[in-house]
Structure formats: structure tokens, C-alpha cells
Write a protein that holds these residues in place. Sequence first.
Motif, mmCIF file in Angstrom:
data_model
loop_
_atom_site.group_PDB
_atom_site.id
_atom_site.type_symbol
_atom_site.label_atom_id
_atom_site.label_comp_id
_atom_site.label_asym_id
_atom_site.label_seq_id
_atom_site.Cartn_x
_atom_site.Cartn_y
_atom_site.Cartn_z
ATOM 1 N N ASN A 89 46.686 34.754 40.603
ATOM 2 C CA ASN A 89 45.845 33.777 39.905
ATOM 3 C C ASN A 89 46.619 32.495 39.609
ATOM 4 O OD1 ASN A 89 47.386 34.276 37.608
ATOM 5 N ND2 ASN A 89 45.794 35.443 36.548
ATOM 6 N N GLN A 120 36.173 39.407 43.395
ATOM 7 C CA GLN A 120 35.168 38.384 43.210
ATOM 8 C C GLN A 120 35.244 37.375 44.353
ATOM 9 O OE1 GLN A 120 32.995 38.522 40.584
ATOM 10 N NE2 GLN A 120 34.012 40.455 40.107
ATOM 11 N N PRO A 121 34.134 36.707 44.681
ATOM 12 C CA PRO A 121 34.139 35.747 45.793
ATOM 13 C C PRO A 121 35.156 34.619 45.633
ATOM 14 C CG PRO A 121 31.885 36.250 45.157
ATOM 15 C CD PRO A 121 32.785 36.925 44.145
ATOM 16 N N TYR A 122 35.427 34.165 44.400
ATOM 17 C CA TYR A 122 36.383 33.069 44.208
ATOM 18 C C TYR A 122 37.823 33.492 44.544
ATOM 19 C CZ TYR A 122 37.666 35.140 39.685
ATOM 20 O OH TYR A 122 38.105 35.974 38.690
ATOM 21 N N GLU A 124 38.777 34.752 47.306
ATOM 22 C CA GLU A 124 38.949 34.625 48.764
ATOM 23 C C GLU A 124 39.999 33.586 49.127
ATOM 24 O OE1 GLU A 124 37.085 36.171 51.334
ATOM 25 O OE2 GLU A 124 35.970 37.412 49.929
ATOM 26 N N LYS A 125 40.120 32.529 48.350
ATOM 27 C CA LYS A 125 41.003 31.411 48.721
ATOM 28 C C LYS A 125 42.418 31.652 48.320
ATOM 29 C CE LYS A 125 37.166 28.309 48.563
ATOM 30 N NZ LYS A 125 36.522 27.195 48.027
#
Length: 125
Positions: A89, A120-122, A124-125
Motif C-alpha cells: 500500500n 479489491q479492484p484498486y 490491481e495497479k
Amino acid sequence: MKSEKFCLACNAELQGRADKKFCDPHCKSAYHYEKDRRENNFFLKVDRQLKINRKLLRAFNKAGKATVRSQTLIDRGFDPSYFTHYWKNNRGEVYLFVYEYGFLSKIENGKKKYILVTWQPYMEK
């Protein structure tokens, strides 16, 4: 003099070629499956532990985010050294994931705990 040969899996007498080892494809497959299981195959061991870890993370994380004492999971068979991927994170904390379920090791009030999350989709990056 003819020597009798027997199937390596079911011990039935073999008919046919002199170098035949199994009576049918089912016996051949069963023999190799058991052989791999007996040899404690590394990949089977890893897969088994990943399944245990995922099952426990899923059971203790019903809401999408939870905090659990690490010893609670470890006592049930959880091994934090087995994971599939990680996510870092913005604060530099590294979450280890077992498929879609993740955990972060923290020490709160002198006790080691895991913060449990779901992918969660966020992330991915």
C-alpha cells in the motif's frame, strides 16, 4: 519357461507384451497418483497448505476486513510463509495474499495480529 507378470497397481495377472506393467490405463493412472502421494510431492504439499490458508482466511474474514490474533490462525493450521502474491500500500505495508484473501502482520498492544482483507479492484495497479 514363461514367467508370470502382475499389474503394479491391482496385482492382476498381465496378458500381452512382455514389458507390460499395468492391466489398463485406469491402473496406470491410479499407480502414479498413489506414488506421487507417497513421495510427499513438494507441489502437493504447497497446494495443500495454500488451501488450508485460504479456507482459514475466508472463515475469519466474513465482512471484507477483520483483525485476528495470529496465534488463533496458527493453532488451526495456518502457515504465513505460504502465499500466492503480495500487495504494497501507499504506507509501504505489505499484504500477503492467498488467492483473493490477504493478511498483514501487525503488533498491537504487544500481541501479534493479522489484519485480514479481500482483494479489491484498486489493488490491481
